[in-house]
Design an enzyme around this catalytic site. Structure first.
Site, PDB file in Angstrom:
ATOM      1  N   GLY A 157       6.675   4.781   1.221  1.00  0.00           N
ATOM      2  CA  GLY A 157       7.478   4.167   1.790  1.00  0.00           C
ATOM      3  C   GLY A 157       7.946   2.873   0.798  1.00  0.00           C
ATOM      4  CD  GLN A 185       8.193  -2.579  -0.996  1.00  0.00           C
ATOM      5  OE1 GLN A 185       8.485  -1.710  -0.424  1.00  0.00           O
ATOM      6  NE2 GLN A 185       6.891  -2.605  -1.690  1.00  0.00           N
ATOM      7  CB  CYS A 205       1.835  -3.309  -0.830  1.00  0.00           C
ATOM      8  SG  CYS A 205       3.676  -3.882  -0.796  1.00  0.00           S
ATOM      9  CG  LEU A 206       4.865   1.174  -4.226  1.00  0.00           C
ATOM     10  CD1 LEU A 206       6.191   1.970  -3.932  1.00  0.00           C
ATOM     11  CD2 LEU A 206       3.987   1.837  -5.145  1.00  0.00           C
ATOM     12  CG  HIS A 245       3.452  -1.810   4.494  1.00  0.00           C
ATOM     13  ND1 HIS A 245       2.260  -2.058   4.047  1.00  0.00           N
ATOM     14  CD2 HIS A 245       4.366  -1.787   3.481  1.00  0.00           C
ATOM     15  CE1 HIS A 245       2.522  -2.464   2.618  1.00  0.00           C
ATOM     16  NE2 HIS A 245       3.501  -2.326   2.373  1.00  0.00           N
ATOM     17  CD  GLU A 246       7.542   0.424   3.610  1.00  0.00           C
ATOM     18  OE1 GLU A 246       8.146  -0.530   2.821  1.00  0.00           O
ATOM     19  OE2 GLU A 246       6.533   1.097   3.086  1.00  0.00           O
ATOM     20  CG  HIS A 259       7.704  -5.148   2.361  1.00  0.00           C
ATOM     21  ND1 HIS A 259       7.373  -5.592   1.375  1.00  0.00           N
ATOM     22  CD2 HIS A 259       6.897  -3.832   2.157  1.00  0.00           C
ATOM     23  CE1 HIS A 259       6.340  -5.375   0.777  1.00  0.00           C
ATOM     24  NE2 HIS A 259       5.890  -3.936   1.244  1.00  0.00           N
TER      25      HIS A 259
HETATM   26  O1  GNR Z   1       2.713   3.572  -1.038  1.00  0.00           O
HETATM   27  C1  GNR Z   1       2.191   2.856  -0.018  1.00  0.00           C
HETATM   28  N1  GNR Z   1       0.883   3.164   0.658  1.00  0.00           N
HETATM   29  C2  GNR Z   1       0.563   2.679   1.830  1.00  0.00           C
HETATM   30  C3  GNR Z   1      -0.651   2.894   2.136  1.00  0.00           C
HETATM   31  C4  GNR Z   1      -1.033   2.484   3.361  1.00  0.00           C
HETATM   32  C5  GNR Z   1      -0.382   1.357   4.294  1.00  0.00           C
HETATM   33  C6  GNR Z   1       0.975   1.321   3.735  1.00  0.00           C
HETATM   34  C7  GNR Z   1       1.432   1.772   2.637  1.00  0.00           C
HETATM   35  S1  GNR Z   1       3.180   1.717   2.035  1.00  0.00           S
HETATM   36  C8  GNR Z   1       2.759   1.740   0.287  1.00  0.00           C
HETATM   37  C9  GNR Z   1       4.221   1.661  -0.467  1.00  0.00           C
HETATM   38  C10 GNR Z   1       4.660   0.334  -0.129  1.00  0.00           C
HETATM   39  O2  GNR Z   1       4.446  -0.941  -0.820  1.00  0.00           O
HETATM   40  N2  GNR Z   1       5.746   0.033   0.806  1.00  0.00           N
HETATM   41  O3  GNR Z   1       6.340  -0.986   1.222  1.00  0.00           O
HETATM   42 NI    NI Z   2       4.817  -2.578   0.379  1.00  0.00          NI
END
Ligand code: GNR
Ligand code: NI
Length: 174
Positions: free
Chosen positions: A46, A51, A91-92, A133-134, A137
């Site tokens: 995601g 980001q 998270c990236l 999660h997104e 952000h």
């Molecule tokens: O790549 C991602 N893996 C992930 C694994 C578990 C829960 C959420 C994520 S999102 C993350 C990519 C990211 O940072 N998206 O904002």
């Molecule tokens: Ni993230």
């Protein structure tokens, strides 16, 4: 298409609250395509516009193993949450760290798709976790905010140290 730079914690730009998208046009679709390219290359499941330093309410996701199930959610709003689930999240923008986070198991979300059409979808499993999660952000929130202050500070210090080291390496290589 191009790969965009991903901001990393504790960059203060990750704390900005994104504003609604007013118009779904070709300029926005170009951003969407670049976000997918950036997410697949990372690789991640995601990516929120925040980001890549675009503070608009827009996210992309693809949790499929074949990378053939792309989702675009514009101006997403969670209408309903169901159940509780704990997942190891990464998270990236917080590279190298994985921690348990508690979220809703299922979410019903209203959003616009890449054609600007209103949709309501119910998400479950990893996609439900990813969408939550997104959306965090887009509100300037990171998964490390669910951890203890001590843990968050430790991650912050290590990431800053790693980055300083990488910059020194790069400077030495010139
Ligand atoms: O790549 C991602 N893996 C992930 C694994 C578990 C829960 C959420 C994520 S999102 C993350 C990519 C990211 O940072 N998206 O904002
Ligand atoms: Ni993230």
């Amino acid at each position: 298409m191009s790969i965009l730079n991903i901001l990393e914690f504790p960059d203060p730009r990750l704390r900005r609250k994104a504003v609604s998208v007013e118009l779904v046009d070709d300029t926005l679709r170009l951003l969407i395509d670049n976000m997918f390219e950036t997410m697949y290359a990372a690789p991640g499941i995601g990516l929120a516009a925040t980001q890549v330093d675009v503070h608009r309410r827009l996210l992309v996701a693809d949790v499929s193993t074949e990378k053939d199930d792309p989702w675009v959610l514009i101006n997403p709003i969670i209408l309903e949450r169901d159940g509780v689930e704990v997942t190891e999240e990464g998270c990236l923008s917080v590279p190298g760290y994985y921690e348990s986070v508690e979220r809703a198991e299922q979410v019903r979300v209203r959003y616009m798709d890449r054609n600007g059409e209103e949709q309501v979808s119910k998400f479950e499993g990893l996609l439900a976790i990813c969408v939550q999660h997104e959306i965090d952000h887009l509100d300037g929130k990171l998964f490390v905010d669910y951890l203890s202050e001590a843990k968050r500070q430790r991650i912050r210090k290590r990431l800053l140290k790693d980055r300083k080291y990488r910059q020194e390496e790069q400077a030495a290589a010139v």
